[in-house]
Design a protein around this motif. Structure first.
Motif, PDB file in Angstrom:
ATOM      1  N   VAL A  87       0.843  -1.206   0.000  1.00 30.27           N
ATOM      2  CA  VAL A  87       0.000   0.000   0.000  1.00 30.27           C
ATOM      3  C   VAL A  87       0.877   1.255   0.000  1.00 30.27           C
ATOM      4  O   VAL A  87       0.591   2.226  -0.708  1.00 30.27           O
ATOM      5  CB  VAL A  87      -0.956  -0.007   1.214  1.00 30.27           C
ATOM      6  N   ALA A  88       1.969   1.246   0.771  1.00 31.20           N
ATOM      7  CA  ALA A  88       2.867   2.398   0.815  1.00 31.20           C
ATOM      8  C   ALA A  88       3.520   2.627  -0.545  1.00 31.20           C
ATOM      9  O   ALA A  88       3.671   3.780  -0.988  1.00 31.20           O
ATOM     10  CB  ALA A  88       3.934   2.197   1.888  1.00 31.20           C
ATOM     11  N   ILE A  89       3.900   1.548  -1.231  1.00 33.62           N
ATOM     12  CA  ILE A  89       4.503   1.689  -2.557  1.00 33.62           C
ATOM     13  C   ILE A  89       3.496   2.294  -3.537  1.00 33.62           C
ATOM     14  O   ILE A  89       3.816   3.217  -4.289  1.00 33.62           O
ATOM     15  CB  ILE A  89       5.032   0.327  -3.063  1.00 33.62           C
ATOM     16  N   ALA A  90       2.267   1.775  -3.506  1.00 32.86           N
ATOM     17  CA  ALA A  90       1.229   2.312  -4.399  1.00 32.86           C
ATOM     18  C   ALA A  90       0.965   3.788  -4.090  1.00 32.86           C
ATOM     19  O   ALA A  90       0.822   4.614  -5.000  1.00 32.86           O
ATOM     20  CB  ALA A  90      -0.052   1.503  -4.271  1.00 32.86           C
ATOM     21  N   GLY A  91       0.920   4.143  -2.818  1.00 32.65           N
ATOM     22  CA  GLY A  91       0.706   5.542  -2.433  1.00 32.65           C
ATOM     23  C   GLY A  91       1.853   6.432  -2.864  1.00 32.65           C
ATOM     24  O   GLY A  91       1.645   7.556  -3.338  1.00 32.65           O
ATOM     25  N   ALA A  92       3.091   5.953  -2.720  1.00 30.12           N
ATOM     26  CA  ALA A  92       4.258   6.738  -3.125  1.00 30.12           C
ATOM     27  C   ALA A  92       4.246   6.976  -4.627  1.00 30.12           C
ATOM     28  O   ALA A  92       4.550   8.087  -5.090  1.00 30.12           O
ATOM     29  CB  ALA A  92       5.540   6.031  -2.701  1.00 30.12           C
ATOM     30  N   ILE A  93       3.877   5.952  -5.390  1.00 23.95           N
ATOM     31  CA  ILE A  93       3.809   6.123  -6.847  1.00 23.95           C
ATOM     32  C   ILE A  93       2.778   7.187  -7.203  1.00 23.95           C
ATOM     33  O   ILE A  93       3.023   8.049  -8.047  1.00 23.95           O
ATOM     34  CB  ILE A  93       3.494   4.773  -7.529  1.00 23.95           C
ATOM     35  N   ARG A  94       1.621   7.151  -6.553  1.00 27.69           N
ATOM     36  CA  ARG A  94       0.580   8.139  -6.841  1.00 27.69           C
ATOM     37  C   ARG A  94       1.025   9.547  -6.458  1.00 27.69           C
ATOM     38  O   ARG A  94       0.768  10.520  -7.172  1.00 27.69           O
ATOM     39  CB  ARG A  94      -0.711   7.761  -6.115  1.00 27.69           C
ATOM     40  N   ILE A  95       1.697   9.694  -5.339  1.00 23.24           N
ATOM     41  CA  ILE A  95       2.186  11.012  -4.913  1.00 23.24           C
ATOM     42  C   ILE A  95       3.195  11.545  -5.927  1.00 23.24           C
ATOM     43  O   ILE A  95       3.169  12.735  -6.290  1.00 23.24           O
ATOM     44  CB  ILE A  95       2.800  10.933  -3.501  1.00 23.24           C
ATOM     45  N   ILE A  96       4.083  10.675  -6.413  1.00 25.52           N
ATOM     46  CA  ILE A  96       5.060  11.095  -7.413  1.00 25.52           C
ATOM     47  C   ILE A  96       4.346  11.560  -8.680  1.00 25.52           C
ATOM     48  O   ILE A  96       4.716  12.585  -9.276  1.00 25.52           O
ATOM     49  CB  ILE A  96       6.053   9.951  -7.706  1.00 25.52           C
ATOM     50  N   GLN A  97       3.306  10.830  -9.104  1.00 21.79           N
ATOM     51  CA  GLN A  97       2.537  11.235 -10.289  1.00 21.79           C
ATOM     52  C   GLN A  97       1.886  12.601 -10.087  1.00 21.79           C
ATOM     53  O   GLN A  97       1.928  13.458 -10.973  1.00 21.79           O
ATOM     54  CB  GLN A  97       1.443  10.208 -10.595  1.00 21.79           C
ATOM     55  N   LEU A  98       1.287  12.828  -8.927  1.00 23.79           N
ATOM     56  CA  LEU A  98       0.610  14.098  -8.663  1.00 23.79           C
ATOM     57  C   LEU A  98       1.604  15.255  -8.606  1.00 23.79           C
ATOM     58  O   LEU A  98       1.326  16.351  -9.101  1.00 23.79           O
ATOM     59  CB  LEU A  98      -0.186  14.016  -7.366  1.00 23.79           C
ATOM     60  N   ARG A  99       2.776  15.029  -8.013  1.00 23.32           N
ATOM     61  CA  ARG A  99       3.789  16.088  -7.960  1.00 23.32           C
ATOM     62  C   ARG A  99       4.291  16.442  -9.352  1.00 23.32           C
ATOM     63  O   ARG A  99       4.501  17.615  -9.666  1.00 23.32           O
ATOM     64  CB  ARG A  99       4.949  15.670  -7.065  1.00 23.32           C
ATOM     65  N   ALA A 100       4.476  15.418 -10.192  1.00 24.72           N
ATOM     66  CA  ALA A 100       4.927  15.673 -11.560  1.00 24.72           C
ATOM     67  C   ALA A 100       3.867  16.470 -12.325  1.00 24.72           C
ATOM     68  O   ALA A 100       4.203  17.401 -13.063  1.00 24.72           O
ATOM     69  CB  ALA A 100       5.222  14.358 -12.271  1.00 24.72           C
ATOM     70  N   ALA A 101       2.586  16.120 -12.137  1.00 25.18           N
ATOM     71  CA  ALA A 101       1.518  16.852 -12.815  1.00 25.18           C
ATOM     72  C   ALA A 101       1.456  18.297 -12.327  1.00 25.18           C
ATOM     73  O   ALA A 101       1.274  19.228 -13.120  1.00 25.18           O
ATOM     74  CB  ALA A 101       0.173  16.162 -12.578  1.00 25.18           C
TER      75      ALA A 101
END
Length: 137
Positions: free
Chosen positions: A111-125
């Motif tokens: 779950v932490a890995i999935a959340g980190a990936i999503r946070i990285i995507q949102l920061r890039a956007a």
């Protein structure tokens, strides 16, 4: 809307219908800049109450951690039965409590890995949006 009970008018001069209840000024939220919420990270000072300090937050976290630790110890003590675990070709006896704990930690890591990936995507956007937005907007 504040009313003068003797005249039945609010402060703007509008007539308040009889029988309608208007809360007293102290019961209504204030409007304007004074009632705005403070920016994130800024605690609102109230008379007789201090903001949260780092030491207080650390102390609360330590207490919460100790409670979780005690609950884990109780969990391990109550689940000492040996079970046969099969994983990726490995087979072996493991205490039930330990097997369940390892499974829970592995689930939390996923779950932490999935959340980190999503946070990285949102920061890039957000970074792309800042670059494409013209100045002054």
């Amino acid at each position: 809307m504040s009313t003068d009970p003797a005249e039945g008018h609010d402060v703007t001069g509008s007539r308040v219908p009889e029988g309608s209840s208007v809360p007293p000024p102290s019961a209504r939220p204030a409007s304007g800049p004074a009632s705005e919420t403070p920016p994130s990270g800024v605690s609102e000072e109230r008379p007789g109450r201090q903001g949260v300090s780092r030491a207080g937050a650390t102390w609360t976290a330590v207490i919460a951690g100790l409670v979780v630790f005690i609950l884990l110890v109780v969990f391990f003590i109550q689940n000492q039965d040996m079970v046969q675990v099969h994983f990726l070709g490995l087979i072996g006896p493991v205490p039930l409590g330990l097997a369940l704990f390892i499974a829970a930690v592995a689930g939390g890591v996923l779950v932490a890995i999935a959340g980190a990936i999503r946070i990285i995507q949102l920061r890039a956007a957000a970074r792309r949006a800042r670059r494409t937005t013209p100045p002054g907007r």
